[in-house]
Write a protein that holds these residues in place. Structure first.
Motif, short mmCIF file in Angstrom:
data_model
loop_
_atom_site.label_atom_id
_atom_site.label_comp_id
_atom_site.label_asym_id
_atom_site.label_seq_id
_atom_site.Cartn_x
_atom_site.Cartn_y
_atom_site.Cartn_z
N ASN A 236 37.38 41.97 40.79
CA ASN A 236 36.99 42.66 39.56
C ASN A 236 36.20 41.72 38.64
O ASN A 236 35.87 40.59 39.03
CB ASN A 236 38.22 43.22 38.84
CG ASN A 236 39.21 42.12 38.43
OD1 ASN A 236 38.87 40.94 38.39
ND2 ASN A 236 40.43 42.53 38.12
N ASP A 237 35.92 42.17 37.43
CA ASP A 237 35.11 41.38 36.50
C ASP A 237 35.78 40.08 36.10
O ASP A 237 35.11 39.13 35.65
CB ASP A 237 34.81 42.20 35.24
CG ASP A 237 33.93 43.40 35.53
OD1 ASP A 237 33.25 43.36 36.58
OD2 ASP A 237 33.93 44.35 34.73
N LYS A 238 37.10 40.01 36.25
CA LYS A 238 37.84 38.80 35.91
C LYS A 238 38.04 37.90 37.13
O LYS A 238 38.82 36.95 37.09
CB LYS A 238 39.19 39.17 35.31
CG LYS A 238 39.08 39.95 34.01
CD LYS A 238 40.45 40.30 33.45
CE LYS A 238 40.33 41.10 32.14
NZ LYS A 238 41.67 41.46 31.60
N ASP A 239 37.33 38.21 38.20
CA ASP A 239 37.39 37.43 39.44
C ASP A 239 38.78 37.44 40.05
O ASP A 239 39.21 36.49 40.71
CB ASP A 239 36.95 35.98 39.19
CG ASP A 239 36.34 35.35 40.44
OD1 ASP A 239 35.80 36.08 41.27
OD2 ASP A 239 36.42 34.10 40.57
N SER A 240 39.50 38.54 39.84
CA SER A 240 40.81 38.73 40.45
C SER A 240 40.69 39.71 41.61
O SER A 240 39.96 40.71 41.52
CB SER A 240 41.81 39.27 39.42
OG SER A 240 41.99 38.34 38.37
N LEU A 241 41.39 39.43 42.69
CA LEU A 241 41.34 40.30 43.86
C LEU A 241 42.19 41.53 43.63
O LEU A 241 43.37 41.43 43.29
CB LEU A 241 41.83 39.54 45.10
CG LEU A 241 41.61 40.23 46.44
CD1 LEU A 241 40.13 40.28 46.77
CD2 LEU A 241 42.36 39.48 47.55
N ILE A 242 41.60 42.69 43.80
CA ILE A 242 42.31 43.95 43.61
C ILE A 242 42.12 44.83 44.85
O ILE A 242 41.22 44.60 45.66
CB ILE A 242 41.82 44.71 42.36
CG1 ILE A 242 40.32 45.02 42.47
CG2 ILE A 242 42.12 43.90 41.10
CD1 ILE A 242 39.78 45.87 41.34
N THR A 243 42.97 45.82 44.99
CA THR A 243 42.88 46.77 46.10
C THR A 243 42.37 48.10 45.57
O THR A 243 42.93 48.66 44.63
CB THR A 243 44.25 46.95 46.77
OG1 THR A 243 44.70 45.69 47.27
CG2 THR A 243 44.15 47.94 47.93
#
Length: 558
Positions: A456-463
């Protein structure tokens, strides 16, 4: 940030006392990257430059171009122009001419570009680059004069059997005076791409060696090619290839792809790997039955594509963080039945989701394919950057040293939607009839994907929830199931108009007639022979000394 200065001074003092060249330059680079705050930037840059200068003074024989370039940059921003030009000139002498000829040089060296010495540096860099590339080309041309097809003593009076025997017996490869050989492949007009052949430490031209291609990723984001390749291509992410290739006496080949010419999409560059292989086999003693492809990301997708489109020269295929899909046509999964694929996947990969890899593994088990997926948890798409990946390389090189190609398998399945990729070993689909009858066994294997990982925009991996098919089938295909025994070839076809069977004397008794039955009907009966023209055509196209097709049987499906 002021509190950081005492730490840097202490770090500087520690590292200059009894440290190696690598430790000094690594420390300098660390400090250089920290020089972002305006209040401390100049002091940190000076400390970094001091470390580089200390390394050069204490270890003059270990000076490397990259460190000289960084020292030149630091001296430039610190307005020490005499030192800057001195370091940059030394860097250019060590083949780092890209630092002054590259697109970012004017910004990076803004304090130097208006100095008269900058023009002289540009001239020297241009001259060095031209001379170096010319020398590489001359070395390649000298090798090519000793190529296999120029040294096999084929005479106009030789019959097909004599030529067959001469090819099989050839073992007069040239001696190579270096371990890392930078070669060049013509692509189109004046466009060339370099590739590196990295030989075993004690390469012996009288001994044959396994060969492993590594296909790099990121081809869709690459618009150009480097000028040449060198041993540094076996470092960094590729360090374990170098380590295990050296330990197991394996030849490594590193091609270069870009957005237009690559191994994934578009199709204009798909010829590159087979053509590089042909050229390499002309000059280096390669074991034809132990040739493999590995890759990462886009390169792993390329390895998977060669498995399903053009597997004949290869014994096995590997991929790190693979998207298992053919991007230029249909993904005909059953084609894997002729070879094997080992995938290395991670659970935090955005390129292809782990659940989809699990579904694919189940599908492969259902059809009886030699397919393995090794899952490493807690790692992202760039898994080869981590030391934990070493375990996967151990498995890969065990396979490379113990697996052999069997181009004469008694059973084959092959499917294609483009006759340019209609060949697997001795079977070739030469014409499609996609409006004809489609056999019940000729079905398209596919599955749906419901989740995909992304950042995502915060550079966190999401599903993310999704609904997509794993594969696409833009064109209709034809397929053949084939087997042979006792000089009889039996084939079942679906939407195929014509085909070719290639004959080896290790497959049939050429003193007896060969019979070909297609869909239960006899389509050919007759003797085959050592066909001189056919032998030479295939050998010139592949440089294969172990699989030499001596004749062919062409059949029109009725």
């Amino acid at each position: 940030m002021k509190s950081l200065l005492p730490f840097i001074c202490l770090l500087f003092t520690v590292y200059v006392q009894g440290q190696s060249y690598q430790q000094l330059t690594d420390s300098a680079w660390t400090i250089m990257r920290q020089a972002t705050d305006s209040a401390t930037r100049q002091a940190m840059q000076q400390k970094a430059l001091d470390l580089y200068e200390k390394a050069f003074s204490r270890f003059p024989r270990e000076k490397d171009g990259v460190s000289l370039y960084k020292a030149g940059y630091l001296a430039g921003v610190l307005e020490k122009k005499e030192a800057a030009f001195n370091y940059l000139e030394q860097a250019v002498d060590k083949q780092e001419w890209g630092i002054v000829l590259g697109r970012y040089a004017n910004n990076e060296f803004a304090n130097l570009v208006h100095d008269e010495r900058w023009k002289q540096l540009l001239q020297k860099a241009t001259h060095n680059k031209t001379a170096f590339i010319r020398a590489l080309l001359q070395y390649q041309q000298g090798l090519e004069k000793q190529a296999m097809d120029k040294r096999i003593p084929i005479n106009a009076t030789d019959n097909g059997q004599a030529i067959y025997q001469k090819i099989r017996a050839y073992n007069q490869f040239p001696a190579i005076g270096k371990q890392a050989v930078s070669m060049s492949l013509p692509l189109h007009d004046s466009v060339t791409t370099p590739y590196l052949v990295y030989l075993p430490l004690h390469y012996n031209p009288k001994q044959s060696y396994p060969l492993l291609f590594f296909l790099h990723g990121g081809v869709r984001n690459t618009t150009s090619f480097p000028d040449y390749t060198d041993a540094s291509w076996g470092e960094g992410w590729n360090r374990f290839y170098t380590q295990y290739a050296t330990a197991n006496n394996v030849i490594m080949v590193y091609p270069n792809g870009n957005r237009r010419y690559n191994w994934m999409t578009p199709d204009s560059g798909f010829f590159m790997v087979p053509e590089i292989l042909r050229r390499v086999k002309q000059l280096f003693n390669v074991d034809d039955n132990r040739i493999f492809i590995s890759g990462h990301s886009n390169g792993a997708s390329g390895s998977f594509a060669y498995l399903l489109k053009q597997p004949a020269p290869f014994a096995g295929f590997f991929g790190f963080n693979t998207k298992p899909k053919v991007f230029t046509g249909g993904t005909f999964i059953r084609n894997i039945l002729n070879r094997s694929f080992m995938n290395v996947s991670t659970d935090e990969d955005y390129y292809f989701p782990p659940a989809a890899n699990d579904t694919l593994s189940a599908l492969m088990r259902r059809i009886g394919a030699d397919y393995q997926d090794y899952r490493f948890n807690g790692f992202p798409h760039w898994f080869p950057a981590f030391d934990t990946s070493e375990g996967a390389y151990k498995t890969i090189f065990h396979r490379v040293t113990t697996t052999q190609r069997n181009p004469l398998a008694t059973e084959l399945y092959w499917e294609c939607d483009d006759t340019r990729y209609g060949t697997c070993d001795w079977l070739q689909i030469t014409g499609l009839d996609t409006t004809g009858h489609r056999a019940p066994w000729h079905d398209s294997l596919n599955f749906t994907i419901h989740e995909w990982k992304n950042y995502n925009d915060k550079d966190s991996l999401i599903t993310l929830d999704t609904l997509a098919y794993a594969f696409s089938f833009p064109r209709r295909s034809g397929a053949v199931k084939a087997q042979y025994a006792n000089n009889i070839f039996s084939l079942e076809t679906s939407q195929v108009k014509s085909l070719r069977i290639r004959i080896s004397p290790d497959m049939v008794d050429i003193t007896r007639p060969v019979i070909v039955r297609v869909n239960g009907k006899e389509a050919f009966k007759g003797k085959v022979q050592y066909n001189k023209a056919f032998i030479l055509d295939h050998f010139n196209a592949t440089a294969d000394r172990k699989t030499i097709w001596i004749d062919k049987v062409d059949v029109v499906v009725r």
